[in-house]
Design an enzyme around this catalytic site. Structure first.
Site, PDB file in Angstrom:
ATOM      1  N   LYS A  11       0.816  -1.221   0.000  1.00 48.29           N
ATOM      2  CA  LYS A  11       0.000   0.000   0.000  1.00 48.29           C
ATOM      3  C   LYS A  11       0.852   1.275   0.000  1.00 48.29           C
ATOM      4  CE  LYS A  11      -3.942  -2.263   2.241  1.00 48.29           C
ATOM      5  NZ  LYS A  11      -4.973  -2.150   3.303  1.00 48.29           N
ATOM      6  N   TYR A  51     -12.274  -2.408  -4.220  1.00 49.34           N
ATOM      7  CA  TYR A  51     -12.831  -2.527  -2.861  1.00 49.34           C
ATOM      8  C   TYR A  51     -14.357  -2.439  -2.847  1.00 49.34           C
ATOM      9  CZ  TYR A  51      -8.251  -2.282  -0.532  1.00 49.34           C
ATOM     10  OH  TYR A  51      -6.989  -2.547  -0.066  1.00 49.34           O
ATOM     11  N   ASN A 114      -2.035   0.039   6.820  1.00 47.32           N
ATOM     12  CA  ASN A 114      -1.514  -1.221   7.352  1.00 47.32           C
ATOM     13  C   ASN A 114      -0.599  -1.953   6.373  1.00 47.32           C
ATOM     14  OD1 ASN A 114      -3.503  -2.011   5.613  1.00 47.32           O
ATOM     15  ND2 ASN A 114      -4.668  -3.225   7.081  1.00 47.32           N
ATOM     16  N   HIS A 117      -2.197  -5.391   1.475  1.00 46.33           N
ATOM     17  CA  HIS A 117      -3.485  -6.080   1.305  1.00 46.33           C
ATOM     18  C   HIS A 117      -3.181  -7.520   0.926  1.00 46.33           C
ATOM     19  CE1 HIS A 117      -7.423  -7.215  -0.267  1.00 46.33           C
ATOM     20  NE2 HIS A 117      -6.767  -7.722  -1.288  1.00 46.33           N
ATOM     21  N   GLU A 128      -9.158 -11.104  -7.849  1.00 41.85           N
ATOM     22  CA  GLU A 128      -8.284  -9.939  -7.627  1.00 41.85           C
ATOM     23  C   GLU A 128      -7.085  -9.962  -8.576  1.00 41.85           C
ATOM     24  OE1 GLU A 128      -7.299  -9.762  -3.472  1.00 41.85           O
ATOM     25  OE2 GLU A 128      -9.346  -9.300  -2.879  1.00 41.85           O
TER      26      GLU A 128
END
Ligand code: CMP
Length: 142
Positions: A11, A51, A114, A117, A128
């Site tokens: 990320k 998402y 965080n 993913h 995905e």
């Protein structure tokens, strides 16, 4: 155990901190092959589509704003039992609750920022991977 593939997104927070290489090295040390790799700056449209399952969540807008603020590094990972093994190496969504040595404990700041993913099931992993990588780059697996 079967050979599986899963999707990893490093990320914006981790890429900004120049931790993409360290995270990929940790994954290789944990037995993952990096089958495909792409650095891209997600558009709002692409992040919202990725998402979409979280669209009704109160944090959806914040999540899309974060994921589009700077480039991400997207990797297709392969190894035996890849979905579960990567979730183990990745750690809990909230870095404060993640086990020592996991990517989110090492590099994550909070539940939003965080570091990485990971796909949560084999079915989602296939969807995905196909969302970011055409069959000419990563041939669909069985
Ligand atoms: P990820 O695995 O990318 O999938 C959905 C993401 O939503 C998740 O990681 C978190 O980073 C994010 N998320 C989950 N809960 C919250 C929250 N309460 N606030 C902000 N982001 C969240």
């Amino acid at each position: 155990m079967a050979i599986e593939r899963t999707l990893c997104i490093i990320k914006p927070d981790a890429v900004e901190k120049r931790k993409a290489g360290a995270i990929l090295a940790l994954l290789e040390e944990n037995g993952f092959q990096v089958l495909a790799l792409q650095r891209s700056h997600l558009t709002k449209h692409v992040a919202e589509g990725f998402y979409a399952v979280h669209k009704a969540r109160p944090f959806f807008g914040e999540l899309v704003t974060f994921m589009t603020r700077s480039p991400v590094v997207i990797a297709v990972l392969e190894r035996e039992d890849a979905v579960a093994k990567y979730r183990g190496v990745m750690g809990a969504t909230d870095p404060a609750k993640a086990d020592a040595g996991t990517i989110r404990k090492l590099h994550g700041a909070n539940v939003g920022e965080n570091a990485v993913h990971g796909s949560d099931s084999l079915e989602n992993a296939k969807n995905e991977i196909a969302y970011f990588f055409p069959a000419s780059v990563v041939a669909p697996s069985a």
